[in-house]
Motif scaffolding. Sequence first.
Motif, PDB file in Angstrom:
ATOM      1  N   ASN A  96       0.543  -1.368  -0.243  1.00 37.19           N
ATOM      2  CA  ASN A  96      -0.419  -0.180  -0.123  1.00 37.19           C
ATOM      3  C   ASN A  96       0.363   1.091   0.142  1.00 37.19           C
ATOM      4  O   ASN A  96       1.664   1.566   0.760  1.00 37.19           O
ATOM      5  CB  ASN A  96      -1.042  -0.054   1.092  1.00 37.19           C
ATOM      6  N   ARG A 151       0.030   4.235  -0.304  1.00 34.68           N
ATOM      7  CA  ARG A 151      -0.096   5.300   0.853  1.00 34.68           C
ATOM      8  C   ARG A 151       0.491   4.862   2.320  1.00 34.68           C
ATOM      9  O   ARG A 151       1.207   5.994   3.129  1.00 34.68           O
ATOM     10  CB  ARG A 151      -1.854   5.403   0.542  1.00 34.68           C
ATOM     11  N   VAL A 152      -0.016   4.401   3.161  1.00 34.12           N
ATOM     12  CA  VAL A 152       1.000   3.615   3.829  1.00 34.12           C
ATOM     13  C   VAL A 152       2.463   3.740   4.158  1.00 34.12           C
ATOM     14  O   VAL A 152       3.281   4.442   4.470  1.00 34.12           O
ATOM     15  CB  VAL A 152       0.675   2.309   4.198  1.00 34.12           C
ATOM     16  N   ALA A 197       3.035  -1.434  11.774  1.00 31.46           N
ATOM     17  CA  ALA A 197       3.765  -0.339  11.301  1.00 31.46           C
ATOM     18  C   ALA A 197       4.735   0.504  11.889  1.00 31.46           C
ATOM     19  O   ALA A 197       5.730   0.674  11.322  1.00 31.46           O
ATOM     20  CB  ALA A 197       2.843   0.869  10.846  1.00 31.46           C
TER      21      ALA A 197
END
Lengths: 149, 151
Positions: free
Chosen positions: A43, A45-46, B79
């Motif tokens: 992704n 965007r991430v 993340a």
Amino acid sequence: MTERGTEPFAVGDVVADQTYWITREHLVRYAGASGDFNPIHWNDRVARAVGLPGVVAHGMLTMALAGRLLTDWAGDPASIIEYGVRFARPVVVPDDDAGVAVRVAATVSEARDDGNVALEITVRVGEQKVLTQARALVRPPVPDGARAE
Amino acid sequence: MPIDPSVVGRNYPPQPYEVSREKIREFAEAIGDRRRSYVDTQAARERGHPDVVAPPTFALIPVMRGFDMLMADLGIEFARIVHVDERITYSRAVTVGDRLQTTTRLDKVRQVAGNDLLTVRSEVRDEQGGDVCVSLATLLVRPEDEGGSGD
């Protein structure tokens, strides 16, 4: 560790050198196969939100490709005794059909008395090293032996 | 936010992972490796294996599940983690049908430039307790308040 002319492997020998291409499709496949669904690998965007230029390859995928070079050379996965890498730079994978080229080469750094061979592996995108301190200890292939695969 | 040093030395109970033929095939395809020992029992037997074997880094599948468990326990989101380095020492190849048990231990935590660096040791054994491989990994945890540039 004496240098003998009969030694099949000498320090400094480049035993394998191969270029692998990584595309976005590979990342999707690897995510599914490995169970690593971190969105920075699929992704944009991430990926940008965490400061990356775009989607990057799984470090483990790059490590697996360099591992492929090792097993291709040694002839069997069981010949890998130790394998380690440092993920020095992200491998940015463009959103196109070609992807990014990763060049992997393995050089003999030590031919041990027990017959095992220590390899120094370089893994580059362009001129940049993406994996560093990449090393393996491998049982080398038998010279002139049967190549079953 | 720095990680509480009291978590160092924390051991997580063995996590089971059963190695399937199709997962090995899928993994080998994903890394583009056509070695016959990864898909063909007969070819694997000719190389001295009891059955189909897995590529070396397949072992990181159960190892990374241990990382997930560790991070969930420490309350760290996905993340924020960067895999810094990885070293695996093999006792044998992972083989189809293996019922692996992976223990995960947080060996060390240190702070470098505002980031936490975690050293994680994972020991992968088979059902009989035999060693399969040991993984030593460094994971970097970015601070929570890092916004990143742009939107």
